[in-house]
Design a protein around this motif. Structure first.
Motif, mmCIF file in Angstrom:
data_model
loop_
_atom_site.group_PDB
_atom_site.id
_atom_site.type_symbol
_atom_site.label_atom_id
_atom_site.label_comp_id
_atom_site.label_asym_id
_atom_site.label_seq_id
_atom_site.Cartn_x
_atom_site.Cartn_y
_atom_site.Cartn_z
ATOM 1 N N GLY A 109 0.791 -1.225 0.000
ATOM 2 C CA GLY A 109 0.000 0.000 0.000
ATOM 3 C C GLY A 109 0.820 1.269 0.000
ATOM 4 O O GLY A 109 0.264 2.371 0.099
ATOM 5 N N GLY A 110 2.157 1.153 -0.116
ATOM 6 C CA GLY A 110 3.010 2.339 -0.115
ATOM 7 C C GLY A 110 2.950 3.111 -1.423
ATOM 8 O O GLY A 110 2.626 2.564 -2.469
ATOM 9 N N ILE A 111 3.255 4.402 -1.364
ATOM 10 C CA ILE A 111 3.326 5.267 -2.550
ATOM 11 C C ILE A 111 4.766 5.742 -2.673
ATOM 12 O O ILE A 111 5.191 6.665 -1.956
ATOM 13 N N PRO A 112 5.581 5.123 -3.548
ATOM 14 C CA PRO A 112 7.004 5.468 -3.605
ATOM 15 C C PRO A 112 7.272 6.841 -4.212
ATOM 16 O O PRO A 112 8.198 7.528 -3.799
ATOM 17 N N TRP A 113 6.475 7.240 -5.195
ATOM 18 C CA TRP A 113 6.650 8.573 -5.788
ATOM 19 C C TRP A 113 5.417 8.942 -6.593
ATOM 20 O O TRP A 113 4.591 8.105 -6.946
#
Length: 357
Positions: free
Chosen positions: A107-111
């Motif tokens: 669920g992470g947003i890297p960029w």
């Protein structure tokens, strides 16, 4: 990795003796228990040890079977093959990509990318038509993915899946209308639908009819449909010594048609770097919407280029905008699941996760 704790305290192993159907089925029951015992945990799976060519030499697929177990629970899984793991240098260079994909699947947003059109909602649509040995269509699938113009993924929508064409088209039409109404609100100023080259005429008609209906209740939103064709008859070259155009180059073919290079030489450079990706131009065509000014057209084209840099599959993957790439990946999964006779049952929580990269 990416701020996520990675230690033996939060790793649970499921070990099987072999990749037989019986052994794989035991994974499902063990996963059921792990999910029940950890109701508040954010879980992602790592399927390690499978051979790369296993699916091609067997009539069943351990990878897609295990993926189906996780998807049923709304969870994502990352595969690491034997070949990938035992090559010391290869694994060293791929570990960052594996970590990136695990982070995203949690669920992470890297960029994000900087949008030209703010308050803009983008839908990417793709379909998969499964053929038999006589080239007759046996099953129809269609999916849409919703993004904002910064490339942030919002959710997956299932537009249709049926063995019958008329039933599929009916579902396709109803679901597009429903999701446009559901996802559009008063904060949205523009809505863009990106479609691939392979969408059929009746599918395109459903999209245009759905927009006409949505416009009645959203009169302040500017709607447009843009076809993005990765597979086309065009090629191009520059006057540099390498003959390779600059990344981000754009050539106008007609009033509403363009050729664009997502990959190529970097700005300010005329030499090819050995690790640099080079790809053919992409054909872009505005097929629905108002007559935009030159400045407005440039903003839409710039957002398409930007979305090729929003690809979370790897740090240098820029061949195609995610608005068409991600739906294509899901359509391929649908085809593979059908090929191996596996039910593609996507849990609700997986609809908002990038489980398919």
């Amino acid at each position: 990795m990416f701020g996520v704790a990675f230690s033996n305290d939060n790793i649970t192993s499921i070990v099987v003796d072999d990749y037989s159907v019986e052994s794989l089925h035991s994974i499902s029951s063990q996963l059921d228990k792990i999910v029940v015992d950890n109701p508040s945990a954010n879980i992602v799976g790592i399927f390690a040890g499978i051979k790369k060519d296993f699916d091609t030499i067997n009539n069943y697929s351990p990878y897609y079977t295990v993926k189906s177990y996780f998807l049923k629970h709304g969870l994502a899984i990352q595969a690491v093959t034997i070949e990938q793991a035992i090559k010391k240098d290869g694994f060293k260079w791929s570990i960052s990509g594996i970590a990136l994909q695990l982070f995203v699947k949690l669920g992470g947003i890297p960029w994000k990318v900087k949008p030209q059109n703010k308050n803009c909602l983008i839908f990417g649509i793709s379909s998969a038509h499964i053929l038999d040995k006589d080239k007759n269509v046996t099953r129809y699938f269609a999916y849409s993915l919703c993004f904002d113009s910064s490339g942030q993924y919002k959710r997956l929508n299932i537009l249709g899946q049926s063995n019958d064409k008329m039933s599929y088209i009916s579902q396709f039409s109803q679901q597009i209308k429903a999701h446009l109404q559901e996802d559009l609100d008063d904060t949205i100023e523009k809505c863009v639908i990106h479609v691939p080259y392979k969408l059929k005429r009746d599918e395109m008609r459903c999209i245009k009819d759905s927009i006409d209906i949505a416009k009645q209740s959203h009169q302040n939103i500017i709607f447009s449909v843009i076809k993005i064709n990765i597979i086309n008859k065009f090629f191009g070259y520059s006057h540099f010594n390498s003959n390779i155009p600059l990344a981000g180059s754009c050539v106008r073919l007609g009033k509403r048609e363009y050729l664009m290079w997502f990959e190529g030489l970097q700005q300010g450079s005329t030499q090819v770097v050995s690790a640099q990706n080079i790809s053919n131009p992409v054909h872009v065509q505005f097929i629905y919407g108002p007559d935009f000014s030159e400045e407005e057209t440039k903003s839409y084209l710039q957002d398409i280029i930007n979305l090729s840099g929003a690809n979370w599959r790897g740090f240098n993957a820029k061949h195609e905008p995610v608005s068409t790439l991600y739906p294509e990946l899901i359509a391929k999964f649908a085809g593979k699941f059908d090929q191996y006779g596996i039910n593609l049952d996507i849990g609700d929580s997986a609809l908002e996760k990038v489980w398919f990269i």
